[in-house]
Design an enzyme around this catalytic site. Structure first.
Site, mmCIF file in Angstrom:
data_model
loop_
_atom_site.group_PDB
_atom_site.id
_atom_site.type_symbol
_atom_site.label_atom_id
_atom_site.label_comp_id
_atom_site.label_asym_id
_atom_site.label_seq_id
_atom_site.Cartn_x
_atom_site.Cartn_y
_atom_site.Cartn_z
ATOM 1 N N ASP A 169 0.890 -1.164 0.000
ATOM 2 C CA ASP A 169 0.000 0.000 0.000
ATOM 3 C C ASP A 169 0.926 1.211 0.000
ATOM 4 O OD1 ASP A 169 -1.647 2.115 0.446
ATOM 5 O OD2 ASP A 169 -2.584 1.317 2.248
ATOM 6 N N ASN A 196 3.949 4.485 -9.861
ATOM 7 C CA ASN A 196 2.863 4.578 -10.841
ATOM 8 C C ASN A 196 1.474 4.479 -10.209
ATOM 9 O OD1 ASN A 196 1.490 3.867 -13.645
ATOM 10 N ND2 ASN A 196 1.037 2.153 -12.263
ATOM 11 N N LYS A 229 11.334 7.921 -0.486
ATOM 12 C CA LYS A 229 12.027 7.786 0.813
ATOM 13 C C LYS A 229 12.583 6.368 0.989
ATOM 14 C CE LYS A 229 11.724 8.736 5.722
ATOM 15 N NZ LYS A 229 13.030 9.378 5.792
ATOM 16 N N TYR A 267 -7.274 15.271 -7.700
ATOM 17 C CA TYR A 267 -6.315 14.529 -8.527
ATOM 18 C C TYR A 267 -5.249 15.480 -9.073
ATOM 19 C CZ TYR A 267 -4.783 11.446 -12.394
ATOM 20 O OH TYR A 267 -4.052 10.677 -13.265
ATOM 21 N N LYS A 271 -1.126 15.689 -8.335
ATOM 22 C CA LYS A 271 -0.186 15.509 -9.450
ATOM 23 C C LYS A 271 0.725 16.746 -9.599
ATOM 24 C CE LYS A 271 -1.335 11.348 -10.931
ATOM 25 N NZ LYS A 271 -0.422 10.211 -10.818
HETATM 26 N N1 NAD Z 1 -5.607 6.125 -17.122
HETATM 27 C C1 NAD Z 1 -5.291 7.332 -17.567
HETATM 28 O O1 NAD Z 1 -5.937 7.860 -18.475
HETATM 29 C C2 NAD Z 1 -4.096 8.057 -16.988
HETATM 30 C C3 NAD Z 1 -3.657 9.224 -17.634
HETATM 31 C C4 NAD Z 1 -2.548 9.897 -17.134
HETATM 32 C C5 NAD Z 1 -1.906 9.409 -16.011
HETATM 33 N N2 NAD Z 1 -2.360 8.294 -15.392
HETATM 34 C C6 NAD Z 1 -1.643 7.844 -14.196
HETATM 35 O O2 NAD Z 1 -1.098 6.565 -14.459
HETATM 36 C C7 NAD Z 1 -1.032 5.826 -13.250
HETATM 37 C C8 NAD Z 1 -1.724 4.497 -13.453
HETATM 38 O O3 NAD Z 1 -3.057 4.762 -13.803
HETATM 39 P P1 NAD Z 1 -4.040 3.665 -14.435
HETATM 40 O O4 NAD Z 1 -5.159 4.380 -15.070
HETATM 41 O O5 NAD Z 1 -3.265 2.692 -15.216
HETATM 42 O O6 NAD Z 1 -4.598 3.019 -13.086
HETATM 43 P P2 NAD Z 1 -5.473 1.718 -12.812
HETATM 44 O O7 NAD Z 1 -6.582 2.167 -11.923
HETATM 45 O O8 NAD Z 1 -5.806 0.982 -14.051
HETATM 46 O O9 NAD Z 1 -4.436 0.832 -11.964
HETATM 47 C C9 NAD Z 1 -3.909 1.308 -10.775
HETATM 48 C C10 NAD Z 1 -3.278 0.162 -10.007
HETATM 49 O O10 NAD Z 1 -2.787 0.707 -8.785
HETATM 50 C C11 NAD Z 1 -3.155 -0.142 -7.715
HETATM 51 N N3 NAD Z 1 -3.268 0.655 -6.490
HETATM 52 C C12 NAD Z 1 -4.241 1.526 -6.149
HETATM 53 N N4 NAD Z 1 -3.987 2.059 -4.938
HETATM 54 C C13 NAD Z 1 -2.813 1.529 -4.522
HETATM 55 C C14 NAD Z 1 -2.031 1.679 -3.355
HETATM 56 N N5 NAD Z 1 -2.421 2.482 -2.349
HETATM 57 N N6 NAD Z 1 -0.880 0.990 -3.254
HETATM 58 C C15 NAD Z 1 -0.483 0.151 -4.242
HETATM 59 N N7 NAD Z 1 -1.197 -0.046 -5.367
HETATM 60 C C16 NAD Z 1 -2.346 0.633 -5.499
HETATM 61 C C17 NAD Z 1 -4.471 -0.754 -8.131
HETATM 62 O O11 NAD Z 1 -4.712 -1.978 -7.443
HETATM 63 C C18 NAD Z 1 -4.272 -0.951 -9.630
HETATM 64 O O12 NAD Z 1 -3.720 -2.215 -9.920
HETATM 65 C C19 NAD Z 1 -1.679 6.693 -12.172
HETATM 66 O O13 NAD Z 1 -0.687 7.361 -11.427
HETATM 67 C C20 NAD Z 1 -2.505 7.674 -12.959
HETATM 68 O O14 NAD Z 1 -2.684 8.886 -12.268
HETATM 69 C C21 NAD Z 1 -3.441 7.600 -15.858
#
Ligand code: NAD
Length: 379
Positions: A169, A196, A229, A267, A271
């Site tokens: 987490d 990520n 960290k 959000y 960011k």
């Molecule tokens: N999807 C988009 O359009 C998009 C666009 C720009 C940036 N992002 C960024 O890319 C990154 C990934 O996004 P995504 O859309 O692929 O996400 P997603 O929701 O598909 O997957 C996120 C993953 O993170 C895990 N997760 C959530 N909380 C957690 C925690 N506290 N500790 C460990 N794991 C945790 C979840 O179980 C999941 O497997 C994020 O930082 C998001 O802000 C996403």
């Protein structure tokens, strides 16, 4: 048997001392399995003294044998194998013969990556790419079921490199410390930490509860601090023990880290803050040859966040009538694609190219790199 936590202060250094052009993999085992170590070193309270002893013994071994040792006993901790590939370290610790004909190939060979949120979405795609390119990956995710199944599926196909799942987490520093410890036990260290994992709960000021705001901030903003960290002591230990070697911390940020996002401030705020952390970590860590950069992708329309048939943003926006005149999911998607000069959403490949760009630099740090098809540009 749990390995002594001191391993985190020793093994990343040992991995570097034994690496030549390509960075090696190291693995520790609590049991000796009848394997005869080539070197034995007593672990002292002072880890820098243990590293000093290791260096001296390795030099002596090399002078006497003309090769570097592969199996080392850290007395009081366990048996360590150091080799070109993860598969070879496992074979060495099991006292089994290794097929020397297996040759590691690919852009990520010799690299080990930790990817938080690696069980699906962008993170999952990055995991797949690095495994395909010959690197080792730690899939670090809250979702144990999905992460374990994903690692198992990838390992069925790979010959010499490995995906290893660790539950984490990122909003809990102790949990991220455990992730780093597990990674060191499995691979000896890591070359890139990709922060990520991220969460999104959209909402304007009228709807946003303090709890939802706090939750997003803890994962998206504090989570990145926790990752840096926990990761930085290991990365600094590695760079200190290999001249000319660079390591990376990469945050997957967003185009919402570069421009405000209507009814999505929790959000966007986290960011934006992440970029402040990146610039500041970069100033602190570049003298130690640890680069810190953010990558800011545009919308990943094909990922679960947007395309999930039940909870995805396309369905939500269609049902909420957010896009005027849209009758189907395709209409909503077309509306959003039309806002991108490149005419499409961001893909894993687009982000992976930016990750490799960052990793292959020695002169790029503290940047927030937009990968948005022209939708968002630096001022
Ligand atoms: N999807 C988009 O359009 C998009 C666009 C720009 C940036 N992002 C960024 O890319 C990154 C990934 O996004 P995504 O859309 O692929 O996400 P997603 O929701 O598909 O997957 C996120 C993953 O993170 C895990 N997760 C959530 N909380 C957690 C925690 N506290 N500790 C460990 N794991 C945790 C979840 O179980 C999941 O497997 C994020 O930082 C998001 O802000 C996403």
């Amino acid at each position: 048997m749990a390995i002594n936590k001191k391993i985190v202060e020793i093994l990343p250094a040992l991995r570097m001392i034994l690496s030549e052009d390509k960075i090696k993999v190291a693995k520790v085992s609590g049991s000796e399995n009848g394997v005869e170590p080539q070197i034995k070193v007593k672990v002292s309270d002072d880890s820098s003294e243990t590293i000093h002893q290791l260096k001296a013994q390795i030099e002596l071994f090399q002078q006497q044998n003309g090769v570097l040792p592969k199996v080392i006993l850290l007395e009081g901790i366990g048996l360590v194998a150091v080799a070109e590939t993860s598969f070879e370290t496992e074979q060495l610790l099991l006292n089994q013969a290794f097929d020397e004909n297996i040759v590691a190939e690919g852009r990520a060979v010799g690299k080990t990556a930790i990817i938080t949120g690696g069980a699906q979405g962008f993170g999952g795609g990055l995991v797949e790419s690095i495994i395909k390119d010959g690197g080792n990956v730690v899939i670090a995710d809250l979702n144990e079921e999905k992460g374990k199944a994903f690692a198992a599926a990838l390992n069925q196909k790979s010959k010499y490199n490995k995906a290893h799942f660790v539950k984490v987490d990122v909003s809990d520093l102790a949990s991220v410390d455990h992730l780093v410890y597990e990674t060191v036990c499995e691979f000896g260290g890591f070359d890139v930490f990709i922060s990520n994992a991220g969460v999104l709960r959209a909402g304007g000021l009228d709807e946003m509860t303090p709890e939802a705001f706090e939750f997003m901030t803890k994962v998206n903003y504090t989570g990145y601090f926790n990752c840096a960290k926990s990761a930085s002591p290991v990365l600094k230990l590695q760079t200190a023990n290999k001249p000319g070697y660079f390591a990376d911390i990469i945050q997957i940020n967003s185009k919402s880290g570069l421009k405000g996002s209507n009814r999505n401030f929790a959000y966007a705020g986290g960011k934006f803050g992440g970029i402040g952390l990146t610039q500041s970590f970069a100033l602190e860590l570049m003298p130690s040859r640890v680069k810190v950069n953010s990558i800011c992708p545009g919308n990943f329309f094909d990922g679960p966040l947007w395309s999930d048939p039940e909870k995805g943003l396309f369905v939500q926006y269609l049902n909420a009538g957010k896009v005027k005149g849209a009758k189907t999911i395709e209409d909503v998607k077309a509306f959003y694609e039309a806002q991108v000069p490149a005419g499409r959403g961001c893909t894993v490949l687009d982000v992976m190219r930016a990750v490799y760009y960052v990793m292959e630099q020695e002169y790029e740090t503290g940047q927030a790199i937009p990968v948005t098809g022209g939708q968002e540009m630096l001022k």
